[in-house]
Design a protein around this motif. Sequence first.
Motif, PDB file in Angstrom:
ATOM      1  N   CYS A  63     -13.492  -5.625   7.424  1.00 55.75           N
ATOM      2  CA  CYS A  63     -13.124  -4.495   6.576  1.00 55.75           C
ATOM      3  C   CYS A  63     -14.299  -3.533   6.411  1.00 55.75           C
ATOM      4  N   LYS A  64     -13.998  -2.341   5.924  1.00 54.41           N
ATOM      5  CA  LYS A  64     -15.030  -1.319   5.739  1.00 54.41           C
ATOM      6  C   LYS A  64     -16.059  -1.704   4.688  1.00 54.41           C
ATOM      7  N   ASP A  65     -15.723  -2.619   3.784  1.00 53.47           N
ATOM      8  CA  ASP A  65     -16.697  -3.089   2.799  1.00 53.47           C
ATOM      9  C   ASP A  65     -17.376  -4.388   3.247  1.00 53.47           C
ATOM     10  N   ALA A  66     -17.309  -4.701   4.533  1.00 52.69           N
ATOM     11  CA  ALA A  66     -17.920  -5.865   5.179  1.00 52.69           C
ATOM     12  C   ALA A  66     -17.226  -7.188   4.858  1.00 52.69           C
ATOM     13  N   THR A  67     -16.067  -7.160   4.215  1.00 50.18           N
ATOM     14  CA  THR A  67     -15.282  -8.361   3.972  1.00 50.18           C
ATOM     15  C   THR A  67     -14.626  -8.787   5.276  1.00 50.18           C
ATOM     16  N   LEU A  68     -14.560 -10.080   5.535  1.00 52.80           N
ATOM     17  CA  LEU A  68     -13.918 -10.595   6.736  1.00 52.80           C
ATOM     18  C   LEU A  68     -12.445 -10.853   6.459  1.00 52.80           C
ATOM     19  N   SER A  69     -11.602 -10.609   7.460  1.00 51.46           N
ATOM     20  CA  SER A  69     -10.168 -10.825   7.306  1.00 51.46           C
ATOM     21  C   SER A  69      -9.691 -11.839   8.336  1.00 51.46           C
ATOM     22  N   TYR A  70      -8.820 -12.723   7.878  1.00 52.56           N
ATOM     23  CA  TYR A  70      -8.219 -13.732   8.743  1.00 52.56           C
ATOM     24  C   TYR A  70      -6.696 -13.594   8.729  1.00 52.56           C
ATOM     25  N   SER A  71      -6.204 -12.389   8.520  1.00 45.49           N
ATOM     26  CA  SER A  71      -4.761 -12.179   8.380  1.00 45.49           C
ATOM     27  C   SER A  71      -4.036 -12.439   9.688  1.00 45.49           C
ATOM     28  N   ARG A  72      -2.824 -12.914   9.576  1.00 45.25           N
ATOM     29  CA  ARG A  72      -2.011 -13.208  10.754  1.00 45.25           C
ATOM     30  C   ARG A  72      -1.211 -11.991  11.202  1.00 45.25           C
ATOM     31  N   HIS A  73      -1.035 -11.020  10.320  1.00 39.78           N
ATOM     32  CA  HIS A  73      -0.283  -9.813  10.636  1.00 39.78           C
ATOM     33  C   HIS A  73      -1.192  -8.609  10.451  1.00 39.78           C
ATOM     34  N   SER A  74      -0.995  -7.602  11.251  1.00 37.26           N
ATOM     35  CA  SER A  74      -1.865  -6.428  11.165  1.00 37.26           C
ATOM     36  C   SER A  74      -1.518  -5.538   9.974  1.00 37.26           C
ATOM     37  N   GLN A  75      -0.276  -5.535   9.543  1.00 31.58           N
ATOM     38  CA  GLN A  75       0.133  -4.676   8.436  1.00 31.58           C
ATOM     39  C   GLN A  75      -0.499  -5.143   7.126  1.00 31.58           C
ATOM     40  N   GLY A  76      -1.202  -4.246   6.467  1.00 30.46           N
ATOM     41  CA  GLY A  76      -1.811  -4.555   5.184  1.00 30.46           C
ATOM     42  C   GLY A  76      -3.185  -5.194   5.267  1.00 30.46           C
ATOM     43  N   THR A  77      -3.695  -5.395   6.475  1.00 34.00           N
ATOM     44  CA  THR A  77      -5.013  -5.999   6.625  1.00 34.00           C
ATOM     45  C   THR A  77      -6.064  -5.097   5.992  1.00 34.00           C
ATOM     46  N   CYS A  78      -6.910  -5.639   5.167  1.00 34.19           N
ATOM     47  CA  CYS A  78      -8.006  -4.941   4.470  1.00 34.19           C
ATOM     48  C   CYS A  78      -7.503  -3.834   3.542  1.00 34.19           C
ATOM     49  N   SER A  79      -6.268  -3.917   3.079  1.00 37.30           N
ATOM     50  CA  SER A  79      -5.711  -2.848   2.241  1.00 37.30           C
ATOM     51  C   SER A  79      -6.425  -2.716   0.905  1.00 37.30           C
ATOM     52  N   HIS A  80      -7.017  -3.777   0.408  1.00 40.37           N
ATOM     53  CA  HIS A  80      -7.757  -3.709  -0.853  1.00 40.37           C
ATOM     54  C   HIS A  80      -9.267  -3.676  -0.622  1.00 40.37           C
ATOM     55  N   HIS A  81      -9.664  -3.392   0.611  1.00 44.38           N
ATOM     56  CA  HIS A  81     -11.082  -3.366   0.970  1.00 44.38           C
ATOM     57  C   HIS A  81     -11.433  -2.086   1.735  1.00 44.38           C
TER      58      HIS A  81
END
Length: 89
Positions: A63-81
């Motif tokens: 994510c843009k705030d350097a948080t890592l994402s392990y989401s299984r779907h692309s929709q909504g990934t890093c939406s709160h980051h």
Amino acid sequence: MRTRLATSAIAVAVAGVFFSAPTAFAATLPSTNTAHHCVSHTTGLCGWTHHQKPKDKYETAKCKDATLSYSRHSQGTCSHHHGVHYWFK
């Protein structure tokens, strides 16, 4: 009797395959990032082409705030980051 049980078992197994299979329109990401390429995304950059590497083989995005994402779907990934900076899928 044995033939009827075998037929029933086959019918249940076939029904399980059809009802548990994911739908074709579901946008899912690969389970691991061993291919070293990205699917087409509307936001973010492909980390592989920008010399970025994931922390482990299950990380799907950074994510843009350097948080890592392990989401299984692309929709909504890093939406709160603040959105996706790099994709690894």
